[in-house]
Scaffold this motif. Structure first.
Motif, PDB file in Angstrom:
ATOM      1  N   THR A 197       0.654   9.341  -5.561  1.00 47.62           N
ATOM      2  CA  THR A 197       0.385  10.632  -4.913  1.00 47.62           C
ATOM      3  C   THR A 197       1.465  11.624  -5.311  1.00 47.62           C
ATOM      4  OG1 THR A 197       1.605   9.939  -2.936  1.00 47.62           O
ATOM      5  CG2 THR A 197      -0.784   9.588  -2.927  1.00 47.62           C
ATOM      6  N   GLU A 230       0.831  -1.204   0.000  1.00 48.80           N
ATOM      7  CA  GLU A 230       0.000   0.000   0.000  1.00 48.80           C
ATOM      8  C   GLU A 230       0.869   1.259   0.000  1.00 48.80           C
ATOM      9  OE1 GLU A 230      -3.308   0.399  -0.353  1.00 48.80           O
ATOM     10  OE2 GLU A 230      -3.311  -1.771  -0.752  1.00 48.80           O
ATOM     11  N   ASP A 286       1.036   4.073  -2.889  1.00 50.61           N
ATOM     12  CA  ASP A 286       0.821   5.502  -2.609  1.00 50.61           C
ATOM     13  C   ASP A 286       2.014   6.329  -3.059  1.00 50.61           C
ATOM     14  OD1 ASP A 286      -1.608   4.938  -1.492  1.00 50.61           O
ATOM     15  OD2 ASP A 286      -0.898   4.927   0.599  1.00 50.61           O
TER      16      ASP A 286
END
Length: 649
Positions: A174, A166, A170
């Motif tokens: 992001t 995860e 990200d």
């Protein structure tokens, strides 16, 4: 890139054998962006992180161990080795213990029945079995705890890896705060993934596939940013150079096996943390690393040669051990002393075999079988010997108990001569019987010795009393002898009466001390002097002596002595008859000799003398055999039978 991946896939190996590396990569410093190298990968760290899979449990011949030793071995394995690696040894111990315990109980029950016990009353001895079961229960508990811990650890590792994925997702989805921050997070994610540990097998395929998917995406994201890509390439190149530098050091590592193990780890690190690099360095660095890898792998022959040399040395050692065991098996006179002297030696040889180390695989199985069979044969011979010895000792125990009972029953006997011979006989038998079980030995001997000492002390006291009596008899005989020597008779009749009287008195006095036996010769000489002095006929004297003897028998009523004297007399009669017949046969040698030949005259005189003596003996025997003392007369032949036998001969 694809070529490198294919080659690196083959280099990964077993993850359990790979050491973790602390701080192989550090995050970028905001000012310098400088990374740490992997120089910390040294031999000491490798030694400290030895994998569990490399632990070797020594082979042991469990069949040769006693029940107590099997329990000790079970506890030792549980306490000394990782619980999940000892299952095969534990199962072998359990099977052998069950077999040996059943044999022990069968033998114990049979002994109980043989000793007179009822089969339904038999109570098994479960002490050792309960002790083994308790240790085995500890093993099962410890094993279950291990699997639960493993299951929990793998689940925690799975959660960590999911979280890392995860974070990786990200990272490239992001907005980026800064290039240094991005790389710091990226390296941290890769480091934590590398050290995350095992996860459940059922989840491993999907999790790793997902991770590498997002890792590829992260690399694609980096490619979109030229500056970011250059930094990533520069960092990875530094990692490759550090890996190559460490691999170069491994070419001179004294331990070939250690070098190969660490090389395997470096290939894994290359794949996970040294890709990608700039195109101009990609192939050259890979070829350099590949060449060093080949160089290290070429040292395998050196390793194999060294291993082979060591195994040959070990083989010779094991052959020497087997040779010594064979000499023990084939030894003669395998008695108690032999086994006592060799038990320790056998155990030392056994331990030496197990600690010697590995031997060439092609002879390993045969060597082990020979060794194991020799130990079994030795144990069987030893057990058979002591089983037979136990049987012999039980027989000896019965014999000694019988002698002990004899010593108890006869210790108060007053039949001194018979009892004395009996005790000498049983003492000699006791010495020759041999060993009995140790727990009875001292007690039996002490009691037997006490009984014997009790009798011999009584016998000694009895001898003291007899010596006193004999001394008194000596005084009486000396007094009578003095009287005889001073006797003076008026005529022959008075002398004859006195001789008869003196003889009766003398014979009525019992024995004298052995050292004073000459007094009997002095008495005989004194009587002979009287006979000679008064010119008394020999036949009259013989008659007197015979009458005295008969009178003594009647007074003593000693049937045993009479029987013994008759037996001796009968033997003398037979011997004289044989001698006379032999001498008469010898006369044939003088058929042509003159009657005045000295040898002929000597033979004739000898025959006449023996015939006279034979006749005297027959008359004496005839008179004694008809004495009305006891039924003992029936044990002897009549005078007529003896005469006929003598005449026939």
């Amino acid at each position: 890139m694809g070529i490198e991946s294919d080659n690196l896939q083959n280099a990964e190996g077993n993850e359990k054998k790979v050491k973790s590396l602390q701080n192989l990569e550090s995050t970028y410093n905001k000012d310098s962006h400088k990374e740490d190298s992997i120089d910390g990968l040294d031999s000491e760290k490798s030694k400290e992180n030895l994998s569990i899979e490399e632990i070797t449990i020594p082979e042991k011949d469990y069949e040769s161990l006693s029940l107590d030793k099997l329990i000790d071995e079970l506890k030792y394995l549980i306490g000394q080795y990782p619980v999940h690696l000892i299952g095969e040894n534990i199962n072998s111990l359990r099977d052998i213990f069950s077999k040996k315990f059943d044999e022990y109980e069968t033998e114990r029950k049979q002994k109980f029945i043989n000793d007179g016990g009822e089969e339904l009353s038999y109570q098994p001895d479960l002490f050792l079995k309960n002790k083994f079961n308790s240790a085995y229960h500890d093993y099962k508990t410890k094993l279950n705890s291990y699997y639960k811990e493993q299951e929990l650890s793998e689940q925690n590792n799975l959660n960590k890896r999911v979280q890392i994925i995860e974070e990786l997702k990200d990272l490239y989805t992001t907005p980026m705060e800064s290039i240094s921050t991005f790389f710091k997070k990226f390296r941290d994610i890769k480091e934590r993934w590398h050290n995350a540990g095992k996860i459940p097998k059922s989840k491993a395929g999907d999790i790793f596939k997902t991770y590498f998917h997002h890792l590829d995406n992260a690399h694609e994201f980096i490619k979109l940013n030229k500056e970011l890509e250059e930094l990533d390439y520069a960092h990875n190149l530094e990692q490759r150079k550090a890996i190559i530098s460490r691999a170069e050091e491994l070419t001179t590592e004294p331990s070939v096996q250690k070098a190969l193990n660490e090389l395997q780890y470096l290939h894994k690190l290359w794949k996970e943390q040294a890709e990608p690099v700039a195109e101009e360095f990609r192939e050259s660095t890979w070829q350099e690393f590949k060449a060093i890898t080949q160089k290290i792998h070429e040292r395998k022959s050196e390793l194999f040669e060294k291993i082979n040399e060591e195994q040959q040395v070990n083989l010779e050692k094991k052959k020497a051990i087997i040779s010594q065991l064979k000499s023990i098996v084939s030894a003669e006179n395998q008695d108690h002393s032999f086994w006592q002297n060799n038990v320790k030696k056998i155990e030392e040889l056994r331990e030496a075999f197990f600690t010697t180390g590995r031997i060439p695989k092609e002879v390993s199985s045969d060597t082990w079988s020979i060794f194991k069979n020799l130990l079994h044969e030795i144990n069987n011979k030893k057990n058979t010997f002591y089983k037979d010895l136990k049987k012999i000792q039980q027989e000896n125990l019965k014999k000694k108990n019988d002698l002990l009972e004899i010593s108890k029953v006869n210790k108060d006997s007053e039949d001194w001569d018979v009892a004395l011979n009996l005790y000498k006989k049983i003492q000699n038998e006791w010495k020759n019987i041999g060993h009995v079980p140790r727990k009875y030995s001292d007690k039996l001997w002490d009691e037997f010795r006490q009984n014997c000492n009790y009798f011999f002390n009584r016998y000694k006291l009895r001898n003291n009393k007899i010596n006193e009596e004999w001394t008194e008899n000596l005084k009486r005989k000396q007094k009578l002898l003095d009287e005889i020597l001073s006797f003076s008779a008026a005529d022959k009749d008075e002398a004859l009466n006195k001789i008869n009287e003196y003889s009766i008195q003398w014979n009525s006095i019992d024995k004298v001390p052995r050292e004073n036996m000459n007094i009997n010769k002095e008495f005989n000489l004194a009587i002979k002097n009287l006979i000679k002095k008064f010119d008394i006929d020999k036949n009259i004297i013989d008659e007197i002596q015979l009458n005295i003897k008969v009178e003594n028998y009647k007074q003593s009523k000693d049937n045993k002595k009479l029987d013994e004297d008759l037996r001796k007399m009968r033997k003398q009669i037979q011997d004289l008859g044989h001698e006379i017949v032999q001498l008469e046969n010898n006369l044939s040698f003088f058929s042509n000799a003159n009657q005045d030949n000295p040898l002929l005259q000597n033979t004739l005189n000898n025959i006449e003398t023996k015939k006279t003596k034979l006749e005297d003996l027959k008359q004496t025997y005839s008179k004694l055999i008809n004495l009305n003392l006891s039924e003992s007369n029936s044990n002897y032949e009549t005078d007529e039978n003896i005469s006929k036998e003598t005449e026939t001969e």
